[in-house]
Design a protein around this motif. Structure first.
Motif, PDB file in Angstrom:
ATOM      1  N   ASP A   6      31.608  40.897  77.180  1.00 46.24           N
ATOM      2  CA  ASP A   6      32.441  41.424  76.105  1.00 46.24           C
ATOM      3  C   ASP A   6      33.903  41.083  76.400  1.00 46.24           C
ATOM      4  N   PRO A   7      34.838  41.430  75.521  1.00 47.27           N
ATOM      5  CA  PRO A   7      36.223  41.040  75.748  1.00 47.27           C
ATOM      6  C   PRO A   7      36.833  41.539  77.058  1.00 47.27           C
ATOM      7  N   THR A  56      31.919  36.005  75.432  1.00 47.93           N
ATOM      8  CA  THR A  56      31.810  34.770  76.205  1.00 47.93           C
ATOM      9  C   THR A  56      30.369  34.622  76.669  1.00 47.93           C
ATOM     10  N   ASP A  57      29.809  33.439  76.512  1.00 48.85           N
ATOM     11  CA  ASP A  57      28.433  33.195  76.940  1.00 48.85           C
ATOM     12  C   ASP A  57      28.283  33.460  78.434  1.00 48.85           C
ATOM     13  N   ASN A  58      27.234  34.195  78.786  1.00 49.31           N
ATOM     14  CA  ASN A  58      26.926  34.449  80.192  1.00 49.31           C
ATOM     15  C   ASN A  58      25.444  34.189  80.453  1.00 49.31           C
ATOM     16  N   HIS A  92      23.398  36.977  70.187  1.00 50.90           N
ATOM     17  CA  HIS A  92      24.188  36.010  70.938  1.00 50.90           C
ATOM     18  C   HIS A  92      25.210  35.329  70.027  1.00 50.90           C
ATOM     19  N   GLN A  93      24.786  34.907  68.850  1.00 45.56           N
ATOM     20  CA  GLN A  93      25.693  34.252  67.903  1.00 45.56           C
ATOM     21  C   GLN A  93      26.796  35.200  67.451  1.00 45.56           C
ATOM     22  N   ALA A  94      26.447  36.438  67.133  1.00 44.44           N
ATOM     23  CA  ALA A  94      27.442  37.419  66.685  1.00 44.44           C
ATOM     24  C   ALA A  94      28.452  37.717  67.786  1.00 44.44           C
ATOM     25  N   ALA A  95      27.966  37.828  69.000  1.00 46.34           N
ATOM     26  CA  ALA A  95      28.855  38.115  70.126  1.00 46.34           C
ATOM     27  C   ALA A  95      29.859  36.986  70.339  1.00 46.34           C
TER      28      ALA A  95
END
Length: 137
Positions: free
Chosen positions: A118-119, A97-99, A88-91
């Motif tokens: 993701d982007p 974006t947090d989901n 989660h932190q790496a993403a």
């Protein structure tokens, strides 16, 4: 069983940065697959299952399809809760974006997961479901 799946992205460099980061957090790897795609999976030795990620329009797409139009969901198995947290932190640090922040999911038993977009808006998850005996060591 999953052999492979794939998603189309709009910006390969941005996607590669995002997926390289979550691959490291999940102890997985990415590998080049030509100039317009890369693979996300376990390793060169364990090639299947894998996720193909690229900018090439797939031959099987129906008219009107485009990156992000039909949101994809992919869940990656984590060895423990700390790995879910690292994912989660790496993403988030690499264009995601947090989901759904890391945590247990109500009504899902011994399940701990995190969701990010993701982007291109695909829903990417990492989850831990207790001590899974077939997790790769």
């Amino acid at each position: 069983m999953l052999d492979h799946t794939g998603i189309v992205v709009t910006d390969l460099a941005k996607a590669r940065r995002f997926y390289d980061a979550i691959a490291a957090a999940l102890e997985l790897q990415t590998a080049d697959n030509g100039e317009e795609a890369f693979l996300f999976g376990k390793s060169a030795e364990e090639r299947i299952p894998y996720l193909w990620i690229g900018v090439t329009r797939p031959s099987y797409w129906v008219e009107g399809s485009r990156a992000g139009l039909n949101q994809m969901h992919v869940a990656f198995q984590a060895r423990n809760k700390a790995m879910v947290d690292a994912f989660h932190q790496a993403a988030l640090a690499n264009g995601g974006t947090d989901n759904g922040p890391p945590g247990p999911r109500q009504g899902a038993g011994d399940y701990y997961g995190a969701f990010v977009l993701d982007p291109d808006g695909n829903n990417i998850e990492a989850c831990w479901q207790g001590d899974v005996p077939n997790y790769r060591e």
